[in-house]
Design an enzyme around this catalytic site. Structure first.
Site, PDB file in Angstrom:
ATOM      1  N   GLY A 151      52.412 -63.373 -57.406  1.00 33.36           N
ATOM      2  CA  GLY A 151      53.339 -63.511 -56.336  1.00 33.36           C
ATOM      3  C   GLY A 151      53.302 -65.192 -55.994  1.00 33.36           C
ATOM      4  O   GLY A 151      51.996 -65.480 -55.654  1.00 33.36           O
ATOM      5  N   CYS A 152      54.145 -65.586 -55.420  1.00 35.38           N
ATOM      6  CA  CYS A 152      53.947 -67.016 -54.861  1.00 35.38           C
ATOM      7  C   CYS A 152      53.346 -66.968 -53.631  1.00 35.38           C
ATOM      8  O   CYS A 152      52.570 -67.854 -53.374  1.00 35.38           O
ATOM      9  CB  CYS A 152      55.463 -67.681 -54.699  1.00 35.38           C
ATOM     10  N   PHE A 153      53.707 -66.265 -52.514  1.00 36.58           N
ATOM     11  CA  PHE A 153      52.901 -66.249 -51.252  1.00 36.58           C
ATOM     12  C   PHE A 153      51.454 -65.705 -51.571  1.00 36.58           C
ATOM     13  O   PHE A 153      50.427 -66.234 -50.888  1.00 36.58           O
ATOM     14  CB  PHE A 153      53.626 -65.077 -50.569  1.00 36.58           C
TER      15      PHE A 153
END
Length: 342
Positions: A151-153
């Site tokens: 995921g990005c976070f």
């Protein structure tokens, strides 16, 4: 002479024939970024872009900036004469897609959803998915047949913390505040992505319970198995389009010099993650596959600032980086991208 050696090495690492790639979910943000990268990738040919709702339309009818770059059309049917399949679909939809469309085991799969990221969900029938964070699992990625793209976070925060976990130095609570651009919410419209709500606005969401905490904890415990400290994460919705900036702090006995040395050593062989003591800002990394990390002591507190583009290093760029590793290509192939700058 050195230049000649490099040319020979580059030629040896390039495939004799181009890698044939398929994209499922090509009409969304991550699918669009995947197209923008792969159209210009020296070692890849896009075999098809799947989208039932846009079948028959030119790709540039949806991604207008690609007008003049490609004559590709969206396809309603899948093709199986490919080497790699990118699943650029929503969370929960990748597993449904594979249930409805059995993909031969010889085709490598890189999934950008969260469906296979956690160890307990990493197996699907005959397929096993490796967590695709190169700065953590590079050697496993090289041997993998299937990848669960982070995921990005999760990517942004893990890259800020991995060097500490690798030395068993996460021994105090970790506090994180991070803000993401509106593209992090995906292309589907909602009340909190509408321009009139998002513009000139800032809001907290999913405080202390963001879904990416699960994969962050999993990765940190991979390096520091005895980790039992809380990771306190407050995510913000930003009033800009793309990029994540995270400020992370925890107690540490390390000096400034020791911290810089630790982080430089951890990332010295990683092409896209760079460490500095200087202040950093999002325009340095937006439109690139880079992550910049600033580390600095403030009394007993260690401050770590981590920044990346949520659609590139946080999604499609990292997926292509994983593809490059899986096929033995130059890790930076197709990813030498220009930052916004100003």
């Amino acid at each position: 002479m050195e230049a000649s050696k490099n040319i020979i090495a580059d030629a040896a690492s390039s495939p004799a024939t181009k890698i044939r790639a398929g994209i499922v979910g090509g009409a969304g943000y991550t699918g669009g970024e995947m197209l923008r990268i792969l159209i210009n990738h020296p070692d890849v040919e896009i075999a098809f872009v799947h989208s039932t709702s846009n079948a028959g339309n030119h790709v540039y009818d949806v991604h207008n900036d690609l007008f003049g770059d490609t004559d590709l059309k969206f396809a309603a049917e899948l093709a199986y004469n490919i080497d790699v399949l990118f699943l650029c679909v929503g969370h929960g939809d990748a597993r449904k897609f594979l249930e409805a469309n059995p993909i031969p085991d010889n085709i490598k799969i890189i999934d950008l959803s969260q469906d296979f990221r956690l160890n307990q969900n990493s197996k699907f029938k005959s397929k096993e998915f490796i967590y695709g964070l190169p700065e953590l699992n590079r050697e496993a990625i090289k041997q993998a047949q299937n990848i669960a793209n982070p995921g990005c976070f999760a990517t942004c925060l893990q890259l800020g913390l991995l060097p500490l976990a690798a030395k068993n130095l996460l021994n105090n609570e970790v506090h994180i505040t991070a803000t993401t651009g509106s593209t992090g919410a995906g292309q589907s419209l909602s009340a909190t992505t509408h321009f009139t709500w998002r513009n000139d606005n800032l809001s907290v969401y999913k405080a202390f319970e963001h879904q990416h905490l699960n994969e962050i904890g999993q990765s940190l415990k991979q390096l520091q198995p005895g980790l039992d400290q809380s990771i306190n994460f407050i995510p913000y919705r930003g009033d800009y389009t793309r990029g994540i900036i995270a400020s992370i702090y925890t107690d540490s006995d390390l000096s400034d010099v020791e911290v810089l040395k630790l982080y430089h050593q951890y990332y010295e062989d990683h092409a896209f993650t760079h460490v500095t003591h200087k202040d950093i800002d999002l325009k340095q990394i937006v439109n690139t596959n880079k992550c910049f990390i600033q580390v600095k002591k403030h009394g007993s507190k260690l401050l770590i600032v981590s920044i990346l583009d949520n659609l590139l290093k946080g999604a499609s760029g990292q997926a292509v980086q994983n593809m490059n590793l899986m096929f033995g290509l130059d890790e930076k192939a197709g990813l030498r991208l220009k930052a916004t700058g100003f």
